[in-house]
Design a protein around this motif. Structure first.
Motif, PDB file in Angstrom:
ATOM      1  N   TYR A 146       0.839  -1.182   0.000  1.00  0.00           N
ATOM      2  CA  TYR A 146       0.000   0.000   0.000  1.00  0.00           C
ATOM      3  C   TYR A 146       0.883   1.245   0.000  1.00  0.00           C
ATOM      4  O   TYR A 146       2.003   1.227   0.496  1.00  0.00           O
ATOM      5  CB  TYR A 146      -0.874   0.053   1.261  1.00  0.00           C
ATOM      6  CG  TYR A 146      -1.844  -1.087   1.421  1.00  0.00           C
ATOM      7  CD1 TYR A 146      -1.473  -2.254   2.076  1.00  0.00           C
ATOM      8  CD2 TYR A 146      -3.135  -0.989   0.919  1.00  0.00           C
ATOM      9  CE1 TYR A 146      -2.363  -3.299   2.217  1.00  0.00           C
ATOM     10  CE2 TYR A 146      -4.040  -2.033   1.069  1.00  0.00           C
ATOM     11  CZ  TYR A 146      -3.641  -3.179   1.715  1.00  0.00           C
ATOM     12  OH  TYR A 146      -4.529  -4.215   1.858  1.00  0.00           O
TER      13      TYR A 146
ATOM     14  N   GLN B 221       0.504   5.319   1.329  1.00  0.00           N
ATOM     15  CA  GLN B 221      -0.324   6.198   2.141  1.00  0.00           C
ATOM     16  C   GLN B 221       0.023   7.639   1.834  1.00  0.00           C
ATOM     17  O   GLN B 221       1.175   8.058   1.991  1.00  0.00           O
ATOM     18  CB  GLN B 221      -0.119   5.924   3.641  1.00  0.00           C
ATOM     19  CG  GLN B 221      -1.027   6.769   4.519  1.00  0.00           C
ATOM     20  CD  GLN B 221      -0.892   6.430   5.996  1.00  0.00           C
ATOM     21  OE1 GLN B 221      -0.006   5.709   6.417  1.00  0.00           O
ATOM     22  NE2 GLN B 221      -1.800   6.958   6.793  1.00  0.00           N
TER      23      GLN B 221
ATOM     24  N   GLY C 203      -4.867  12.571   3.044  1.00  0.00           N
ATOM     25  CA  GLY C 203      -6.186  12.770   2.467  1.00  0.00           C
ATOM     26  C   GLY C 203      -6.660  11.669   1.540  1.00  0.00           C
ATOM     27  O   GLY C 203      -7.816  11.685   1.096  1.00  0.00           O
ATOM     28  N   LEU C 204      -5.785  10.722   1.256  1.00  0.00           N
ATOM     29  CA  LEU C 204      -6.161   9.640   0.328  1.00  0.00           C
ATOM     30  C   LEU C 204      -6.209   8.283   1.013  1.00  0.00           C
ATOM     31  O   LEU C 204      -6.563   7.285   0.379  1.00  0.00           O
ATOM     32  CB  LEU C 204      -5.185   9.587  -0.851  1.00  0.00           C
ATOM     33  CG  LEU C 204      -5.159  10.824  -1.736  1.00  0.00           C
ATOM     34  CD1 LEU C 204      -4.092  10.687  -2.817  1.00  0.00           C
ATOM     35  CD2 LEU C 204      -6.527  11.066  -2.374  1.00  0.00           C
ATOM     36  N   GLY C 205      -5.837   8.226   2.267  1.00  0.00           N
ATOM     37  CA  GLY C 205      -5.852   6.956   2.975  1.00  0.00           C
ATOM     38  C   GLY C 205      -4.782   6.009   2.460  1.00  0.00           C
ATOM     39  O   GLY C 205      -3.725   6.431   1.987  1.00  0.00           O
ATOM     40  N   LEU C 206      -5.076   4.744   2.550  1.00  0.00           N
ATOM     41  CA  LEU C 206      -4.168   3.700   2.093  1.00  0.00           C
ATOM     42  C   LEU C 206      -4.700   3.147   0.777  1.00  0.00           C
ATOM     43  O   LEU C 206      -5.849   2.719   0.706  1.00  0.00           O
ATOM     44  CB  LEU C 206      -4.089   2.573   3.130  1.00  0.00           C
ATOM     45  CG  LEU C 206      -3.391   2.938   4.428  1.00  0.00           C
ATOM     46  CD1 LEU C 206      -4.024   2.233   5.608  1.00  0.00           C
ATOM     47  CD2 LEU C 206      -1.921   2.581   4.336  1.00  0.00           C
TER      48      LEU C 206
ATOM     49  N   LEU D 133       4.524   7.257   1.711  1.00  0.00           N
ATOM     50  CA  LEU D 133       4.802   6.300   2.773  1.00  0.00           C
ATOM     51  C   LEU D 133       4.250   4.953   2.318  1.00  0.00           C
ATOM     52  O   LEU D 133       3.061   4.859   1.991  1.00  0.00           O
ATOM     53  CB  LEU D 133       4.140   6.758   4.069  1.00  0.00           C
ATOM     54  CG  LEU D 133       4.276   5.855   5.301  1.00  0.00           C
ATOM     55  CD1 LEU D 133       5.742   5.641   5.662  1.00  0.00           C
ATOM     56  CD2 LEU D 133       3.517   6.465   6.485  1.00  0.00           C
TER      57      LEU D 133
ATOM     58  N   PHE E 173       3.575   0.832   2.854  1.00  0.00           N
ATOM     59  CA  PHE E 173       3.393  -0.231   3.825  1.00  0.00           C
ATOM     60  C   PHE E 173       3.231  -1.566   3.125  1.00  0.00           C
ATOM     61  O   PHE E 173       2.472  -1.690   2.167  1.00  0.00           O
ATOM     62  CB  PHE E 173       2.149   0.006   4.689  1.00  0.00           C
ATOM     63  CG  PHE E 173       2.298   1.083   5.710  1.00  0.00           C
ATOM     64  CD1 PHE E 173       1.780   2.346   5.492  1.00  0.00           C
ATOM     65  CD2 PHE E 173       2.957   0.825   6.911  1.00  0.00           C
ATOM     66  CE1 PHE E 173       1.916   3.340   6.438  1.00  0.00           C
ATOM     67  CE2 PHE E 173       3.089   1.808   7.865  1.00  0.00           C
ATOM     68  CZ  PHE E 173       2.569   3.071   7.629  1.00  0.00           C
TER      69      PHE E 173
ATOM     70  N   PHE F 125      -8.843   4.291  10.213  1.00  0.00           N
ATOM     71  CA  PHE F 125      -9.206   3.948   8.837  1.00  0.00           C
ATOM     72  C   PHE F 125     -10.260   2.853   8.852  1.00  0.00           C
ATOM     73  O   PHE F 125     -10.090   1.832   9.531  1.00  0.00           O
ATOM     74  CB  PHE F 125      -7.994   3.429   8.056  1.00  0.00           C
ATOM     75  CG  PHE F 125      -6.951   4.451   7.773  1.00  0.00           C
ATOM     76  CD1 PHE F 125      -5.817   4.541   8.558  1.00  0.00           C
ATOM     77  CD2 PHE F 125      -7.091   5.324   6.701  1.00  0.00           C
ATOM     78  CE1 PHE F 125      -4.831   5.478   8.292  1.00  0.00           C
ATOM     79  CE2 PHE F 125      -6.114   6.271   6.426  1.00  0.00           C
ATOM     80  CZ  PHE F 125      -4.985   6.353   7.231  1.00  0.00           C
TER      81      PHE F 125
ATOM     82  N   PHE G 146      -9.589   1.022   1.430  1.00  0.00           N
ATOM     83  CA  PHE G 146      -9.586   1.840   2.634  1.00  0.00           C
ATOM     84  C   PHE G 146     -10.314   3.158   2.410  1.00  0.00           C
ATOM     85  O   PHE G 146     -10.307   3.722   1.313  1.00  0.00           O
ATOM     86  CB  PHE G 146      -8.152   2.143   3.065  1.00  0.00           C
ATOM     87  CG  PHE G 146      -7.461   1.000   3.749  1.00  0.00           C
ATOM     88  CD1 PHE G 146      -6.814   0.027   3.009  1.00  0.00           C
ATOM     89  CD2 PHE G 146      -7.449   0.902   5.135  1.00  0.00           C
ATOM     90  CE1 PHE G 146      -6.178  -1.032   3.639  1.00  0.00           C
ATOM     91  CE2 PHE G 146      -6.807  -0.150   5.767  1.00  0.00           C
ATOM     92  CZ  PHE G 146      -6.173  -1.116   5.025  1.00  0.00           C
ATOM     93  N   GLY G 147     -10.887   3.655   3.487  1.00  0.00           N
ATOM     94  CA  GLY G 147     -11.382   5.016   3.505  1.00  0.00           C
ATOM     95  C   GLY G 147     -10.216   5.989   3.635  1.00  0.00           C
ATOM     96  O   GLY G 147      -9.059   5.586   3.790  1.00  0.00           O
ATOM     97  N   GLN G 148     -10.545   7.277   3.620  1.00  0.00           N
ATOM     98  CA  GLN G 148      -9.512   8.311   3.593  1.00  0.00           C
ATOM     99  C   GLN G 148      -8.891   8.574   4.953  1.00  0.00           C
ATOM    100  O   GLN G 148      -7.868   9.252   5.071  1.00  0.00           O
ATOM    101  CB  GLN G 148     -10.081   9.613   3.024  1.00  0.00           C
ATOM    102  CG  GLN G 148     -10.559   9.494   1.574  1.00  0.00           C
ATOM    103  CD  GLN G 148     -11.969   8.935   1.467  1.00  0.00           C
ATOM    104  OE1 GLN G 148     -12.578   8.518   2.454  1.00  0.00           O
ATOM    105  NE2 GLN G 148     -12.490   8.928   0.255  1.00  0.00           N
ATOM    106  N   GLY G 149      -9.506   8.073   5.992  1.00  0.00           N
ATOM    107  CA  GLY G 149      -8.966   8.250   7.335  1.00  0.00           C
ATOM    108  C   GLY G 149      -9.641   9.369   8.104  1.00  0.00           C
ATOM    109  O   GLY G 149     -10.091  10.369   7.521  1.00  0.00           O
TER     110      GLY G 149
END
Lengths: 115, 115
Positions: free
Chosen positions: A35, A37, A40-43, A88, A90, B89, B105-108
């Motif tokens: 993933y 990160q 604002g876009l999440g994972l 980032l 993961f 998340f 995933f959602g954006q957090g």
């Protein structure tokens, strides 16, 4: 200790210089995934692998390659990195690709900067 | 394509108050809904999950509810504490036996609990 490891943890590189981020898990997990990160876009999933020699694209695979030659390792390869790949990253693994509910265990993350 | 929308993006509460984070998903075939907590500088870690055949699940101060008809699910944290401060998340996954699957995933949501 059961864990997912990634190397390097931090990397600053220049546009076009090929790099590999390694991922390794010692839990005999079948499923592994990468993933990225971004704020604002999440994972967002880049690639995933259900088992050795079985890989498939996630949502944002462009500019990335992966391989799964051994069960424990799932390296992420950037053949020609560009600044928009600064992120980032993961790696994650889960025990079984074939059941509907699997906890994903994440590695510590790799912060990549492409200048 | 498949999409998960998460709201709010930031949430600030007083210690002891409750916090609610909501997510909606687009793929009606999704059958697994985990929630991850990511503390500053750390990796995401699973805190609770729910399957599509269950409407609600609790684990001490946290609970998750699922409304399949409306395609939304929520995380509820009661009696919040400063150590609950983190980014949360939500995610949705559709897995078909032996065909793997993607975790979207959602954006957090950045939760801040003020003492």
């Amino acid at each position: 200790e059961a864990q997912v490891t990634q190397n390097p943890r931090y990397l600053i590189t220049v546009t076009g210089k090929k790099l590999t981020v390694t991922c390794s898990q010692n839990m005999n997990h079948e499923y592994m995934s990468w993933y990225r990160q971004d704020p604002g876009l999440g994972l967002r999933q880049i690639y995933y692998s259900m088992n050795v020699e079985v890989t498939d694209k996630g949502d944002v695979p462009e500019g990335y390659k992966v391989s799964r030659k051994e069960k424990r390792n799932f390296p992420l390869i950037l053949e020609s990195p560009s600044p928009n790949q600064t992120s980032l990253y993961f790696c994650a693994s889960s025990i079984n690709a074939g059941v509907p509910t699997d906890t994903q265990y994440f590695g510590p993350g790799t912060r990549l900067t492409v200048l | 394509g498949e999409n998960v929308e998460q709201h709010p993006s930031t949430l600030s509460v007083q210690e002891g108050d409750s916090a609610v984070i909501k997510c909606t998903y687009s793929d009606s075939a999704s059958n697994y809904f985990p929630w991850y907590k990511q503390e500053l500088g750390k990796r995401p870690q699973l805190i609770i999950d729910i399957r599509s055949n269950v409407g609600e699940k609790k684990d001490q101060r946290i609970a998750v509810t699922l409304n399949k008809t409306a395609k939304h699910f929520s995380l509820h944290i009661t009696e919040t504490q400063p150590e609950d401060s983190a980014v949360y998340f939500c995610a949705a996954s559709r897995k078909i036996y032996n065909q793997g699957g993607k975790l979207i995933f959602g954006q957090g949501t950045e939760l801040s609990v003020k003492p």
